[in-house]
Design a protein around this motif. Structure first.
Motif, mmCIF file in Angstrom:
data_model
loop_
_atom_site.group_PDB
_atom_site.id
_atom_site.type_symbol
_atom_site.label_atom_id
_atom_site.label_comp_id
_atom_site.label_asym_id
_atom_site.label_seq_id
_atom_site.Cartn_x
_atom_site.Cartn_y
_atom_site.Cartn_z
ATOM 1 N N UNK A 369 0.830 -1.203 0.000
ATOM 2 C CA UNK A 369 0.000 0.000 0.000
ATOM 3 C C UNK A 369 0.863 1.251 0.000
ATOM 4 N N UNK A 370 2.139 1.105 -0.239
ATOM 5 C CA UNK A 370 3.020 2.274 -0.301
ATOM 6 C C UNK A 370 4.245 1.932 -1.132
ATOM 7 N N UNK A 371 4.821 2.976 -1.749
ATOM 8 C CA UNK A 371 6.046 2.853 -2.524
ATOM 9 C C UNK A 371 6.868 4.114 -2.306
ATOM 10 N N UNK A 372 8.173 3.966 -2.430
ATOM 11 C CA UNK A 372 9.046 5.113 -2.276
ATOM 12 C C UNK A 372 10.120 5.076 -3.349
ATOM 13 N N UNK A 373 10.276 6.185 -4.084
ATOM 14 C CA UNK A 373 11.290 6.300 -5.127
ATOM 15 C C UNK A 373 12.296 7.357 -4.717
ATOM 16 N N UNK A 374 13.562 7.107 -5.039
ATOM 17 C CA UNK A 374 14.622 8.074 -4.758
ATOM 18 C C UNK A 374 15.367 8.393 -6.038
ATOM 19 N N UNK A 375 15.975 9.575 -6.069
ATOM 20 C CA UNK A 375 16.755 9.979 -7.241
ATOM 21 C C UNK A 375 17.959 9.066 -7.410
ATOM 22 N N UNK A 376 18.423 8.976 -8.661
ATOM 23 C CA UNK A 376 19.594 8.152 -8.990
ATOM 24 C C UNK A 376 19.387 6.698 -8.567
ATOM 25 N N UNK A 377 18.175 6.238 -8.725
ATOM 26 C CA UNK A 377 17.894 4.853 -8.364
ATOM 27 C C UNK A 377 16.775 4.298 -9.208
ATOM 28 N N UNK A 378 16.859 3.018 -9.503
ATOM 29 C CA UNK A 378 15.840 2.341 -10.288
ATOM 30 C C UNK A 378 15.130 1.337 -9.386
ATOM 31 N N UNK A 379 13.819 1.530 -9.213
ATOM 32 C CA UNK A 379 13.010 0.623 -8.407
ATOM 33 C C UNK A 379 12.249 -0.292 -9.363
ATOM 34 N N UNK A 380 12.369 -1.591 -9.150
ATOM 35 C CA UNK A 380 11.733 -2.574 -10.032
ATOM 36 C C UNK A 380 10.757 -3.430 -9.247
ATOM 37 N N UNK A 381 9.592 -3.656 -9.837
ATOM 38 C CA UNK A 381 8.598 -4.563 -9.271
ATOM 39 C C UNK A 381 8.625 -5.858 -10.057
ATOM 40 N N UNK A 382 8.595 -6.955 -9.358
ATOM 41 C CA UNK A 382 8.537 -8.255 -10.021
ATOM 42 C C UNK A 382 7.600 -9.150 -9.232
ATOM 43 N N UNK A 383 7.282 -10.278 -9.799
ATOM 44 C CA UNK A 383 6.357 -11.192 -9.148
ATOM 45 C C UNK A 383 5.629 -12.006 -10.191
ATOM 46 N N UNK A 384 4.916 -13.037 -9.777
ATOM 47 C CA UNK A 384 4.214 -13.897 -10.739
ATOM 48 C C UNK A 384 3.126 -13.134 -11.482
ATOM 49 N N UNK A 385 2.811 -13.618 -12.667
ATOM 50 C CA UNK A 385 1.733 -13.004 -13.441
ATOM 51 C C UNK A 385 0.434 -13.078 -12.643
ATOM 52 N N UNK A 386 -0.294 -11.962 -12.642
ATOM 53 C CA UNK A 386 -1.541 -11.913 -11.896
ATOM 54 C C UNK A 386 -1.376 -11.508 -10.450
ATOM 55 N N UNK A 387 -0.164 -11.183 -10.064
ATOM 56 C CA UNK A 387 0.064 -10.801 -8.666
ATOM 57 C C UNK A 387 -0.354 -9.362 -8.373
ATOM 58 N N UNK A 388 -0.618 -8.562 -9.408
ATOM 59 C CA UNK A 388 -1.110 -7.209 -9.189
ATOM 60 C C UNK A 388 -0.097 -6.118 -9.450
ATOM 61 N N UNK A 389 0.939 -6.401 -10.241
ATOM 62 C CA UNK A 389 1.964 -5.373 -10.499
ATOM 63 C C UNK A 389 1.376 -4.202 -11.286
ATOM 64 N N UNK A 390 0.634 -4.499 -12.344
ATOM 65 C CA UNK A 390 0.052 -3.424 -13.146
ATOM 66 C C UNK A 390 -0.956 -2.629 -12.333
ATOM 67 N N UNK A 391 -1.752 -3.314 -11.530
ATOM 68 C CA UNK A 391 -2.710 -2.616 -10.668
ATOM 69 C C UNK A 391 -1.992 -1.682 -9.707
ATOM 70 N N UNK A 392 -0.896 -2.154 -9.136
ATOM 71 C CA UNK A 392 -0.120 -1.328 -8.211
ATOM 72 C C UNK A 392 0.446 -0.100 -8.931
ATOM 73 N N UNK A 393 0.944 -0.290 -10.146
ATOM 74 C CA UNK A 393 1.491 0.825 -10.922
ATOM 75 C C UNK A 393 0.395 1.832 -11.267
ATOM 76 N N UNK A 394 -0.776 1.333 -11.667
ATOM 77 C CA UNK A 394 -1.880 2.235 -11.989
ATOM 78 C C UNK A 394 -2.286 3.068 -10.779
ATOM 79 N N UNK A 395 -2.293 2.465 -9.621
ATOM 80 C CA UNK A 395 -2.642 3.215 -8.403
ATOM 81 C C UNK A 395 -1.552 4.241 -8.087
#
Length: 576
Positions: A369-395
């Motif tokens: 229910x939360x995410x944090x991004x910092x400068x000069x850094x790449x944050x990657x989401x991974x997980x099985x298909x259907x785990x909700x990555x796209x939903x999380x990105x849309x939110x």
């Protein structure tokens, strides 16, 4: 089987609903629009009556004196022809002005609806289907304007009928009163007759949505239909809906023809009985003039009834429009909305943010229910298909559950906070988002990439060459050639890279890429990874991916797992 009439309860309730809708439609059109429309309608009626008066005066003039004393019949006839021609020119201008008013009103309604759709939250848009929305924009709004126009036309025809009936009394004097009363009785019977137009109009609204949905599905899924040889399935679906449309048209024609036959019989019977009872009391001039005026009054009555039916038959289009717009009304005074000044927003869109924190209070299909991004850094989401990555990105991007999202942006020593639907709209101006499934529009390649923004052509061409898409510049017309998309003109990998390029050309301080290396071959995928490495050093970057090489270059990898509530229940294992 013909569809059942969609009635709205007892006739009194249906009539009350119709009156409420007409009042609301009149308010929406505005007094200026109604004044112009009414003025043009009255002018049209007066011109029609004046033309008839001139003709009657000429045809029934006394002897050879003609229409104008001192002029022969030929001269009077020339004047009449000239006046009728002038009347025709004026009536043409009246018709043009009426059409200008109607098209202006429909354009205003379409713009208002599109604005509401663009401003609505994701939760509100979930209630609207594609077919419904297309039917509203393409058919029901036209029906709305037609309903208002016919309501005014009905008033115009009632005025004309009143003038004709008054003329009947003035010409026939005492002998015309029985005819007048009989015609008024015919009018009352015609107006009180139930036509079923309201119920048929509601069926029309439903059919409009169904047909738009079927056609939209067929064009959108053309390749899938061909691949599955399922064209017959869609054609059968289309045939069922068009059969209902044909039944609806036949029913309307049948009812109109039945009414016309009943009305003409009644009017002729009334006039015949009147002539029979009056006998020799009628002079030839009075008889002829009275019958002509009575016929014109009955024709106006026919127009009144026809306008009433068209008004009621098309009014459900406005009912459907009103219902859908009510669903799109944003919550007023939402305490969750938190925004920043426009000047600060412009500054942030060109700044290099140091940190972004997002959180949501909504229930999610993932445990995050939360995410944090910092400068000069790449944050990657991974997980099985259907785990909700796209939903999380849309939110995170403010495209889903916006009302429950909260963003905190840090730059140097300053902190800005955004929340709710209004805050999400401001976040859209700071985020460049490339979804996994890019969408192309039937516009030029330039417009597809820039979506109304301005970038130098050299920048676009350089990017296309770097991403292996330089061959698109060789198409006839180059960047400005329109894309015809009934059949997909590009491969999946080309469409995906165009979607990434669209985000990169926006050049925003926050970039979000959903599966950026999906659909790509090894060479294209490596080029995309190279671009991501470069851009992650200059802005906040969030991606989702299954690509192990891309995940290896991330500074932070978050594994997304579906929440236990969203997992299917499993049966207990049986003992062997």
């Amino acid at each position: 089987m013909p569809p059942a009439l969609n009635r709205s309860g007892p006739p009194a309730l249906a009539r009350l609903r119709q009156i409420q809708l007409l009042k609301s439609l009149a308010r929406e059109a505005g007094w200026r629009h109604l004044a112009w429309l009414s003025g043009l309608s009255i002018l049209s009626s007066l011109l029609d009556i004046a033309g008839l008066g001139l003709a009657v005066t000429l045809l029934l003039g006394n002897g050879s004196r003609g229409m104008i004393q001192g002029l022969p019949v030929a001269g009077s006839l020339g004047i009449l022809v000239g006046l009728i021609l002038l009347r025709g020119v004026i009536q043409a201008q009246v018709a043009i002005q009426r059409e200008r008013l109607r098209s202006g009103f429909t354009d205003r309604l379409r713009q208002q609806l599109l604005h509401q759709v663009f401003e609505a939250s994701s939760a509100q848009l979930e209630r609207l289907g594609r077919g419904e929305l297309l039917a509203l924009l393409m058919a029901d709004i036209n029906r709305t304007a037609l309903s208002l126009d016919q309501a005014v036309r009905m008033g115009q025809s009632l005025l004309a009928m009143g003038l004709y009936l008054t003329s009947v009394v003035l010409v026939g004097r005492a002998t015309a009163w029985p005819l007048l009363l009989a015609l008024l009785a015919t009018t009352a019977a015609a107006l009180l007759q139930r036509s079923g137009s309201w119920g048929l109009g509601r069926i029309q609204s439903r059919l409009n949505a169904a047909l738009q949905r079927t056609v939209g599905d067929g064009l959108h899924g053309l390749k899938a239909l061909r691949a599955a040889t399922a064209e017959g399935w869609l054609l059968q679906r289309f045939a069922r809906e068009t059969a209902e449309g044909r039944w609806l048209l036949r029913e309307r024609v049948r009812r109109r023809a039945s009414y016309n036959a009943w009305r003409d019989t009644l009017v002729v019977a009334v006039a015949g009985l009147w002539m029979l009872f009056q006998g020799e009391a009628l002079t030839a001039d009075a008889l002829t003039t009275t019958l002509v005026l009575a016929y014109r009054a009955s024709a106006s009555l026919s127009t009144v009834v026809q306008a009433r039916r068209l008004c009621l038959g098309n009014l459900p289009g406005y009912e459907a429009l009103s219902q859908r717009r009510e669903q799109l009304i944003p919550r007023q005074g939402d305490a969750s909305n938190q925004t920043i000044a426009e000047a600060s927003l412009i500054g942030l869109s060109t700044a290099r943010l140091s940190q972004l924190h997002w959180s949501s209070s909504a229930h999610a299909s993932t445990g995050l229910r939360s995410l944090e991004l910092s400068a000069n850094g790449l944050v990657a989401l991974t997980g099985p298909s259907g785990s909700g990555k796209t939903t999380l990105i849309d939110r995170f991007c403010g495209l889903l559950n916006e009302e429950d999202s909260y963003w905190q942006l840090n730059w140097a020593d300053d902190t800005w906070r955004l929340s709710g639907l209004a805050g999400a709209r401001q976040m859209h101006q700071l985020i460049a988002y490339a979804p996994q499934n890019a969408v192309l529009f039937e516009a030029s390649l330039r417009d597809n990439l820039l979506l109304g923004a301005n970038r130098h052509q050299d920048d676009i061409e350089t990017w296309l060459q770097r991403l292996g898409l330089a061959h698109l510049l060789q198409r006839q017309g180059g960047l400005d050639a329109p894309l015809a998309l009934a059949q997909d003109p590009f491969s999946g990998g080309e469409i995906h890279r165009l979607g990434l390029l669209r985000a990169w050309l926006r050049d925003k301080p926050i970039e979000v890429l959903d599966e950026p290396t999906a659909f790509l071959d090894a060479k294209a995928a490596e080029e995309v990874r190279s671009v991501i490495r470069e851009r992650a050093e200059q802005r906040l970057m969030l991606i989702s991916s299954h690509d192990p090489e891309l995940l290896a270059q991330a500074d932070q990898v978050i594994t997304v797992q579906p929440s236990p509530a969203s997992l299917p229940a499993t049966a207990p294992a049986r003992n062997a």
